[in-house]
Design a protein around this motif. Structure first.
Motif: not given
Length: 878
Positions: A661-676
């Motif tokens: 639910k945290d917007k910063d964590v959501v934005a970060t995990i979306r970037k990290i998924v692309l990196e993975l």
């Protein structure tokens, strides 16, 4: 009472009104300083003018700020249009400088220096006009301005051709050096002479410059004589050795006896700097020149300064090491001793010695500061004086002096001694245990500055102090370590209690070398709990992270399974599952460190699961940090062996994408998924291959540590069995001796006549065995104590005589490791250059293990027991 309150409030209100009125007065000058319309019109320039025309206009009728701007941008104008700039702008600059202020003069000096040193512009055609401006402003009434133009001239000499220097600089220099000129002009002439001496041949220098040099060396002003004396070094290198001995050296001798202390000091410094020229002398007797001329001169200078010239003593003490090395080749034994004793006097200058203690005398503050500076310079020169006196004579000649410097009442002296402590340790070599007390003293010093100075080379100092400190055998090393551990603990506590957290961080970084210095049990009981305390309670993040890194190093090289398991359990409980989110963040920091120090398999086995469980952490900051670490966590998983770990990591990613639910964590995990998704595609093959090789190397080191741990356990068990067997044999020998005596006393006459010879031989044999077994016990106990002590200090002793040689002889360590690495029972191990020192120093025992790889544990114990028994019998016979 109510009225009194009203009056107080009214008075407070009137005070506030007065403050507001003061503020209005402050604002008035600010409003007056604003530009009027007329001033703005004067500052306005026509936009149609080009750069050259705008510069000429501003120099002619602009404000001072605009003129200064043109002068600062003058190098740019020269690069763009040199011809027009020198034809129109530079003459205007020359006119402006007649009435310019200090700031504009300094800006012009800097701009002309840039132009003279610029290689792009063909400066030969414009040198005359530039040098005329520089030489014209050398006589400026402001000393700051004249010095700035002088620096410009000196810096530009290297870029000017010889002919230009001869015509534009040397020709007016003859008149500038006359007594009729000002002191400032003559000082400038001295510096110019020293600079141009290296540009011409020796014949030109001798013909054109030496008359001026002699004249300035005999100037009536001591400032001029001192300045010219400082330039004699450059002039001597320009004219060569023969002319130096004929012309320069007599002038130096005369200046060294000058009435002015600054002149004598300048002559002394110049003589020291010229000593290397006399070392490479072409004359057949260079030693005679130094012995007859320089040594008496320097000796007289030192004695005179020590008695009546404290101002020069500081420079003398700073140059003393260089002086002794420059003259040591021509010293007799008596002269050598004199300079060494004079150095000792300088080290104790300003101190009173009573009962071996140094106490400061009641001198004046200024005199005390001068003496403290002398002792500080002596501490700086101490390594050089060790070479001068021979490190083998340290204990008899310089130990008392060095101990005094380390216990000096002035902090600056002790700090300087701590800065050079590692050099002293290097020079002492196997006698490093001489300065062990001083090392402990500096670690426990009251001033944190001393500890900070010691930290620059603390790892090197500790390793040398413990690895070479075996002057009387292995026991001396253990005694040193026993004293060293409390000092290290006290140093960390002092740094932690201070406000200088950077010193604390550096000290924790140095503690990473302790596995190579301190026994493992000492680290476990004295330092590990402290690292946990710093991580969980300290308020400085860099200190916490450094403590976490040191903790990982301790875990990496700990060779006791129970202790490692307890450390891992404590990490999980206090950090990974800690109640404070701050501790859980530190656990993620510790995971980053373990990924660097340990292999992938070790990290996945002990740390990865707990890190992934933090995906459900209630604090968003922890989940945010975990998201950034996911690519690195993914790189530690190796397929197909760790397929279940990959599934768990993917489950964490899906959980974050669906439930976060945290917007910063959501934005970060979306970037990290692309990196993975791009990790396996974008990463080059050679980088992945290098990382795999490094991981294999770490795995081999970890396997070797485990094998050495097993060997230590087996050898300790075999040693206990051997000791029990020796004790049993000793008791049996005693009972056999008493039985043989009783038997010989109770025999009958008939049997005595038939078997007397046999019984006598048996009794003698039993007595000889019992007597031979008695000296064996203390020798074996001593040897076992020694090996036990070496084992406690972090080494892995082998069995028998060869193992003790391997432990005590440092030169055999690479050989033992190469033998171990060439064994066929293990996979190829890394080279000794890449292995930690701790591993190399303990691989000697692995040779015996690999040689007996085909036997079971029981046979190995029996073989070790037989070896120990045979060794005991041999030592008993000896």
């Amino acid at each position: 009472m109510f009225v009194s309150k009203m009056t107080l409030n009214q008075s407070g209100l009137f005070g506030q009104i007065d403050d507001l009125q003061d503020l209005t007065f402050i604002e008035r000058p600010i409003r007056r300083s604003l530009k009027t319309a007329e001033e703005i019109d004067k500052l306005t320039v026509d936009e149609d003018l080009n750069d050259i025309e705008r510069a000429v206009y501003l120099l002619s009728s602009g404000q001072d700020v605009q003129r200064a701007s043109v002068i600062v941008n003058l190098p740019t104008l020269v690069r763009q249009n040199p011809a027009e700039t020198f034809r129109r702008v530079v003459p205007k600059v020359r006119e402006v400088l007649h009435v310019a202020g200090v700031e504009m003069q300094l800006a012009a000096a800097s701009s002309f220096l840039t132009i003279l040193q610029d290689d792009i512009v063909l400066i030969q055609t414009h040198t005359h006009s530039i040098l005329q401006i520089v030489l014209l402003n050398l006589d400026h009434r402001e000393t700051v301005v004249s010095n700035a133009w002088l620096e410009t001239l000196l810096a530009s000499i290297d870029a000017l051709p010889k002919e230009t220097i001869r015509q534009e600089i040397l020709s007016p220099l003859v008149s500038k050096a006359q007594l009729s000129q000002s002191v400032q002009a003559r000082l400038a002439s001295c510096r110019i002479l020293g600079k141009v001496a290296g540009k011409f041949d020796s014949s030109v220098v001798k013909k054109d410059l030496l008359p001026l040099v002699r004249s300035l060396c005999q100037d009536v002003e001591y400032e001029v004589r001192s300045c010219m004396c400082r330039q004699l070094e450059d002039i001597a290198r320009g004219i060569g050795l023969d002319h130096t001995k004929a012309v320069v050296l007599p002038e130096l001798v005369e200046l060294a006896r000058d009435e002015g202390s600054t002149v004598r000091l300048a002559a002394f410094d110049t003589i020291i700097n010229l000593l290397e020229m006399f070392d490479s002398a072409l004359s057949p007797s260079p030693v005679d020149d130094r012995t007859r001329v320089i040594f008496p001169l320097v000796k007289t200078f030192c004695e005179k300064c020590f008695k009546a010239d404290e101002a020069v003593l500081a420079s003398l003490s700073f140059q003393y090491g260089k002086l002794c090395h420059g003259l040591s080749a021509c010293f007799t034994e008596e002269q050598h001793l004199w300079f060494l004793e004079f150095y000792k006097k300088l080290c104790f200058l300003g101190l009173q010695h009573e009962n071996g203690h140094c106490e400061s005398q009641a001198y004046q503050l200024e005199l005390e500061n001068k003496y403290a500076m002398v002792r500080r310079n002596c501490a700086y020169n101490f390594p050089a004086m060790m070479l001068f006196a021979d490190p083998n004579h340290f204990l008899s000649e310089l130990y008392r002096t060095f101990s005094s410097l380390c216990h000096d009442p002035e902090i600056s002296v002790r700090r300087t001694a701590a800065e050079g402590f590692h050099e002293v340790v290097k020079l002492l070599g196997p006698n490093v245990h001489y300065v062990h007390k001083e090392l402990v003293t500096l670690l426990q010093d009251d001033s944190l500055e001393v500890l900070d100075a010691l930290l620059n080379h603390l790892q090197e100092t500790l390793e040398l102090a413990t690895s070479r400190g075996e002057g009387a055998g292995p026991e001396s090393k253990l005694v040193n370590v026993a004293d060293l551990v409390p000092a290290l603990v006290a140093a960390e506590q002092k740094a932690a209690s201070s406000l200088r957290w950077r010193v604390h961080e550096r000290l924790l970084h140095c503690y990473a070398c302790l596995p190579r210095v301190v026994p493992a049990d000492q680290i476990y009981f004295r330092f590990l709990q402290r690292m946990f305390s710093i991580i969980t309670t300290n308020n400085v993040l860099p200190v916490q992270r450094e403590a976490a890194r040191t903790l990982c190093v301790f875990l990496r090289y700990n060779r006791k399974q129970e202790q490692r398991q307890e450390i891992l359990t404590k990490i999980m409980q206090e950090l990974g599952q800690g109640r404070s989110y701050w501790n859980r963040l530190r656990y993620l920091d510790l995971c980053e460190i373990t990924m660097e120090l340990f292999s992938k398999s070790y990290f996945c086995k002990h740390f990865l699961i707990q890190a992934l469980e933090l995906v459900s952490d209630p604090v968003a900051n922890v989940r945010y940090k975990l998201c950034h670490m996911l690519p690195r966590l993914r790189s530690t998983i190796r397929l197909p062996a760790d397929k279940h770990l990959l599934q768990q990591l993917e489950f964490c990613v899906r959980k974050l994408l669906c439930r976060e639910k945290d917007k910063d964590v959501v934005a970060t995990i979306r970037k990290i998924v692309l990196e993975l998704d791009k990790m396996e595609i974008t990463e080059p093959y050679h980088k992945r291959h290098e990382r795999d090789l490094l991981d294999q190397k770490k795995e081999k080191e970890e396997a070797l540590l485990l094998e050495m741990e097993m060997l230590e356990r087996q050898q300790s068990e075999a040693k206990l069995v051997g000791e029990k067997h020796i004790e049993k044999k000793r008791r049996d020998s005693k009972t056999g001796l008493s039985g043989s005596k009783g038997m010989s006393g109770s025999t009958s006459g008939a049997t005595l006549s038939t078997s007397a010879g046999k019984e006598m031989r048996k009794a003698k044999l039993a007595r000889s065995r019992s007597l031979s077994s008695h000296p064996t016990t203390p020798k074996m106990s001593n040897s076992s104590d020694k090996t036990l002590k070496v084992k406690e200090s972090g080494s892995c002793p082998g069995s028998g005589k060869s193992s003790m040689l391997a432990v005590n002889d440092d030169t055999m360590r690479p050989h033992h490791y190469s033998v171990a690495s060439s064994s066929s029972s293990l996979s190829p191990t890394p080279s000794t250059s890449s292995m930690p020192v701790l591993i190399r120093s303990n691989t000697s025992s692995s040779v015996d293990h690999r040689g007996n790889g085909g036997k079971d544990t029981q046979s190995r114990k029996l073989s070790i027991q037989r070896k120990s028994n045979s060794f005991g019998m041999q030592s008993g016979r000896e």
